[in-house]
Write an enzyme that holds these catalytic residues in place. Structure first.
Site, PDB file in Angstrom:
ATOM      1  N   ARG A 182      -5.019  15.741   6.268  1.00 34.10           N
ATOM      2  CA  ARG A 182      -5.554  15.774   4.830  1.00 34.10           C
ATOM      3  C   ARG A 182      -5.409  16.772   3.997  1.00 34.10           C
ATOM      4  O   ARG A 182      -5.371  17.110   3.116  1.00 34.10           O
ATOM      5  CB  ARG A 182      -7.032  15.009   4.960  1.00 34.10           C
ATOM      6  CG  ARG A 182      -7.552  14.554   3.560  1.00 34.10           C
ATOM      7  CD  ARG A 182      -8.815  13.847   3.727  1.00 34.10           C
ATOM      8  NE  ARG A 182      -9.823  14.570   3.982  1.00 34.10           N
ATOM      9  CZ  ARG A 182     -11.290  14.438   3.850  1.00 34.10           C
ATOM     10  NH1 ARG A 182     -11.349  13.418   3.156  1.00 34.10           N
ATOM     11  NH2 ARG A 182     -12.068  15.354   4.095  1.00 34.10           N
ATOM     12  N   HIS A 191     -11.990   3.687  -3.071  1.00 30.75           N
ATOM     13  CA  HIS A 191     -11.074   4.548  -2.331  1.00 30.75           C
ATOM     14  C   HIS A 191     -11.488   4.179  -0.726  1.00 30.75           C
ATOM     15  O   HIS A 191     -10.633   4.081   0.083  1.00 30.75           O
ATOM     16  CB  HIS A 191     -11.077   6.151  -2.574  1.00 30.75           C
ATOM     17  CG  HIS A 191     -10.644   6.684  -1.596  1.00 30.75           C
ATOM     18  ND1 HIS A 191     -10.886   7.414  -0.341  1.00 30.75           N
ATOM     19  CD2 HIS A 191      -8.970   7.532  -1.516  1.00 30.75           C
ATOM     20  CE1 HIS A 191      -9.948   7.856   0.455  1.00 30.75           C
ATOM     21  NE2 HIS A 191      -9.065   7.979  -0.335  1.00 30.75           N
ATOM     22  N   ASP A 221       2.140   3.110   2.933  1.00 28.11           N
ATOM     23  CA  ASP A 221       1.158   3.987   2.862  1.00 28.11           C
ATOM     24  C   ASP A 221       1.663   5.466   2.701  1.00 28.11           C
ATOM     25  O   ASP A 221       1.923   5.831   1.645  1.00 28.11           O
ATOM     26  CB  ASP A 221       0.310   3.888   4.095  1.00 28.11           C
ATOM     27  CG  ASP A 221      -1.021   4.644   3.948  1.00 28.11           C
ATOM     28  OD1 ASP A 221      -1.562   5.126   3.019  1.00 28.11           O
ATOM     29  OD2 ASP A 221      -1.869   4.605   5.232  1.00 28.11           O
ATOM     30  N   HIS A 263       0.783  -1.010   0.052  1.00 30.81           N
ATOM     31  CA  HIS A 263      -0.027  -0.194   0.028  1.00 30.81           C
ATOM     32  C   HIS A 263       0.819   1.198   0.083  1.00 30.81           C
ATOM     33  O   HIS A 263       1.557   1.645   1.016  1.00 30.81           O
ATOM     34  CB  HIS A 263      -1.050  -0.149   1.028  1.00 30.81           C
ATOM     35  CG  HIS A 263      -1.963   1.010   1.178  1.00 30.81           C
ATOM     36  ND1 HIS A 263      -3.086   1.069   0.342  1.00 30.81           N
ATOM     37  CD2 HIS A 263      -2.003   2.432   1.861  1.00 30.81           C
ATOM     38  CE1 HIS A 263      -3.616   2.054   0.551  1.00 30.81           C
ATOM     39  NE2 HIS A 263      -3.155   2.845   1.410  1.00 30.81           N
ATOM     40  N   TYR A 274      -5.160   7.613  -7.142  1.00 35.63           N
ATOM     41  CA  TYR A 274      -6.397   8.282  -7.504  1.00 35.63           C
ATOM     42  C   TYR A 274      -6.343   9.684  -8.001  1.00 35.63           C
ATOM     43  O   TYR A 274      -7.311  10.500  -8.134  1.00 35.63           O
ATOM     44  CB  TYR A 274      -7.388   8.312  -5.920  1.00 35.63           C
ATOM     45  CG  TYR A 274      -6.736   8.838  -4.673  1.00 35.63           C
ATOM     46  CD1 TYR A 274      -6.703  10.414  -4.667  1.00 35.63           C
ATOM     47  CD2 TYR A 274      -6.041   7.996  -4.012  1.00 35.63           C
ATOM     48  CE1 TYR A 274      -6.108  10.773  -3.471  1.00 35.63           C
ATOM     49  CE2 TYR A 274      -5.339   8.681  -2.901  1.00 35.63           C
ATOM     50  CZ  TYR A 274      -5.514   9.900  -2.537  1.00 35.63           C
ATOM     51  OH  TYR A 274      -4.935  10.370  -1.436  1.00 35.63           O
ATOM     52  N   HIS A 321      -5.972  -1.098   6.461  1.00 42.40           N
ATOM     53  CA  HIS A 321      -6.001  -0.521   7.611  1.00 42.40           C
ATOM     54  C   HIS A 321      -6.964  -1.546   8.551  1.00 42.40           C
ATOM     55  O   HIS A 321      -6.660  -2.078   9.597  1.00 42.40           O
ATOM     56  CB  HIS A 321      -6.793   1.135   7.562  1.00 42.40           C
ATOM     57  CG  HIS A 321      -5.689   1.874   7.073  1.00 42.40           C
ATOM     58  ND1 HIS A 321      -4.230   1.926   7.167  1.00 42.40           N
ATOM     59  CD2 HIS A 321      -5.810   2.844   5.918  1.00 42.40           C
ATOM     60  CE1 HIS A 321      -3.766   2.916   6.466  1.00 42.40           C
ATOM     61  NE2 HIS A 321      -4.651   3.085   5.687  1.00 42.40           N
ATOM     62  N   HIS A 357       0.910   5.525  -1.502  1.00 44.89           N
ATOM     63  CA  HIS A 357       0.779   6.631  -2.176  1.00 44.89           C
ATOM     64  C   HIS A 357       1.900   7.582  -2.231  1.00 44.89           C
ATOM     65  O   HIS A 357       2.348   8.065  -1.581  1.00 44.89           O
ATOM     66  CB  HIS A 357      -0.322   7.539  -1.371  1.00 44.89           C
ATOM     67  CG  HIS A 357      -1.628   6.941  -0.799  1.00 44.89           C
ATOM     68  ND1 HIS A 357      -2.546   6.725  -1.585  1.00 44.89           N
ATOM     69  CD2 HIS A 357      -1.963   6.203   0.523  1.00 44.89           C
ATOM     70  CE1 HIS A 357      -3.630   6.048  -1.038  1.00 44.89           C
ATOM     71  NE2 HIS A 357      -3.256   5.851   0.238  1.00 44.89           N
TER      72      HIS A 357
END
Length: 451
Positions: free
Chosen positions: A88, A209, A324, A65, A127, A273, A67
């Site tokens: 975020r 997502h 992640d 995983h 994404y 998660h 990003h």
């Protein structure tokens, strides 16, 4: 420089090798066309023409995983306090500034860092599809193709988990930042995903997502696409209690129950998660043999909590590991943290053997990404190897007592000496063979998107 099939046969002599159940010394691994053709355990010294890998060699590590653009956040989002939700907002700021070219540069550097850490395959949960504001690029998959090219040039394999991200929350349209994530509908997402092409080093998967970002009525279409393609399907699940509360308010059930109702769970699916679950959730995931990817360094960095990994595995969910948000890129630390977090939670030791933790970081991680032919040192497997040095201040000790524990509970990414992908050395003696100065590449790429 693309990751092409191995041109000529190659023999590696492994000073010590983890063979799944034990460590053997003096192991010869023969490779051809990117695969292991033979494993022999009777060579006290390197045979003529063999490349000697001194240290402890493991199967290549799988980062299930990632990003990639979150690598630009390291060292800044840790300042002060805040929550997942304030983190975020900072993440959105970086996402807004990325272009296909700058994303390629950042991902290439991040993937090169992964190779230095012994990672031979990455699952990229992707994404960032469109330009800011949602404008489509001339090539609708320009951002995804940038990631596939970045992995090739960094010398590692990739499963591009093309992600459906259609809404801001339950019933809410995408916000300004999320417009570049959204295809509008699951059918439009599938049409764009259909145009993605894999490669020797790249496979295409799918992702939801989250139940926040994909309306319930669209979930089945994404699961059906993955089923038709026989592709892995990943989903962020119950990372935050706020997600669970909102899902119950909107649908009268937990996110896990919602996914089960719409056919998302199953052996090709991996929940990422899975931190805040009910007993019924755990039974649904395990009973459907849905995998679970734990990301301990991110989960602790964002104060998410400690997921019920032991209970999930006992119920039938295979476990994998991911870095992640890349607060740390170190799969050995992820494996170690999963056990140590559970020790803190329960105040007891020994929830997994070192061998089981390594399996999560290797074979089970690769399986979660659709590479069932990787993650073991055995004939027929992909020739992906990671060698850990045994002479650092962390790993030095008596070789006769050597076991998987040395890798899991002593070593770090800094101890990786060699990384082999498809029979080719991508990292040799701690130096990346394709990206000569990885720190400089990271600094330049991050500066371009952070200013």
């Amino acid at each position: 420089m693309p990751l092409t099939p191995q041109a000529t046969p190659m023999t590696y002599w492994l000073e010590h090798a983890w063979l799944g159940s034990h460590v053997a010394s003096g192991v010869t691994v023969e490779t051809a066309d990117g695969r292991i053709t033979a494993v022999r355990t009777d060579a006290p010294a390197p045979p003529p023409g063999a490349e000697a890998l001194h240290g402890l060699t493991l199967p290549g590590l799988a980062n299930a995983h990632s990003h990639a653009f979150h690598r630009a956040l390291r060292g800044s989002v840790q300042v002060g306090s805040g929550t997942f939700w304030t983190w975020r907002e900072v993440m959105y700021g970086v996402a807004d500034r990325l272009t296909p070219d700058s994303y390629y540069a950042l991902a290439r550097a991040a993937y090169a860092e992964m190779a230095l850490a012994g990672i031979t395959c990455v699952g990229e949960f992707h994404y960032l599809h469109h330009a800011p504001g949602g404008t489509r690029y001339a090539d609708p998959n320009a951002m995804g193709q940038a990631l596939i090219a970045a992995a090739a040039d960094a010398g590692i394999r990739i499963t591009l988990l093309d992600t459906a991200y259609l809404s801001a929350g339950f019933g809410d349209p995408p916000n300004q930042h999320q417009l570049r994530f959204s295809d509008g509908t699951a059918d439009a997402w599938a049409e764009r995903a259909d145009a993605l092409k894999g490669a020797e080093h790249a496979r295409i998967g799918a992702a939801v997502h989250s139940v926040r970002a994909v309306p319930a009525g669209e979930l089945a279409a994404i699961a059906d696409w993955a089923r038709r393609q026989q592709a892995p399907l990943h989903v962020h699940l119950s990372e935050q209690t706020a997600e669970n509360d909102a899902c119950r308010a909107a649908h009268g059930r937990t996110p896990t129950q919602l996914l089960a109702d719409h056919g998302v769970l199953g052996p090709r699916t991996t929940a990422v998660h899975a931190t805040h679950l009910t007993d019924e959730d755990i039974a649904l995931l395990g009973g459907s043999t849905t995998g679970v990817c734990m990301c301990p360094t991110t989960e602790r960095d964002l104060a998410d909590g400690i997921g019920p990994a032991v209970a999930l595995q006992e119920q039938g969910s295979p476990l994998s590991l991911g870095s992640d948000s890349h607060a740390v890129i170190d799969l050995l630390e992820e494996a170690r943290a999963m056990e140590l977090n559970e020790r803190l939670r329960t105040r007891t030791r020994g929830h997994w053997t070192a061998a089981a933790l390594l399996r999560a970081a290797t074979a089970d991680g690769h399986a979660a990404l659709g590479w069932d032919d990787a993650g073991t040192l055995a004939p027929g497997a992909l020739a992906d190897l990671t060698t850990i040095r045994l002479d650092s201040v962390r790993t030095a000790g008596p070789v006769p007592r050597l076991g998987a524990e040395t890798a899991v509970f002593a070593a770090t990414a800094a101890d990786v000496r060699h990384t082999v992908v498809g029979g080719r050395q991508i990292v040799r003696d701690g130096t990346h063979t394709r990206v000569p100065d990885v720190p400089a590449a990271l600094a330049d790429a991050i500066a371009a998107v952070r200013g």
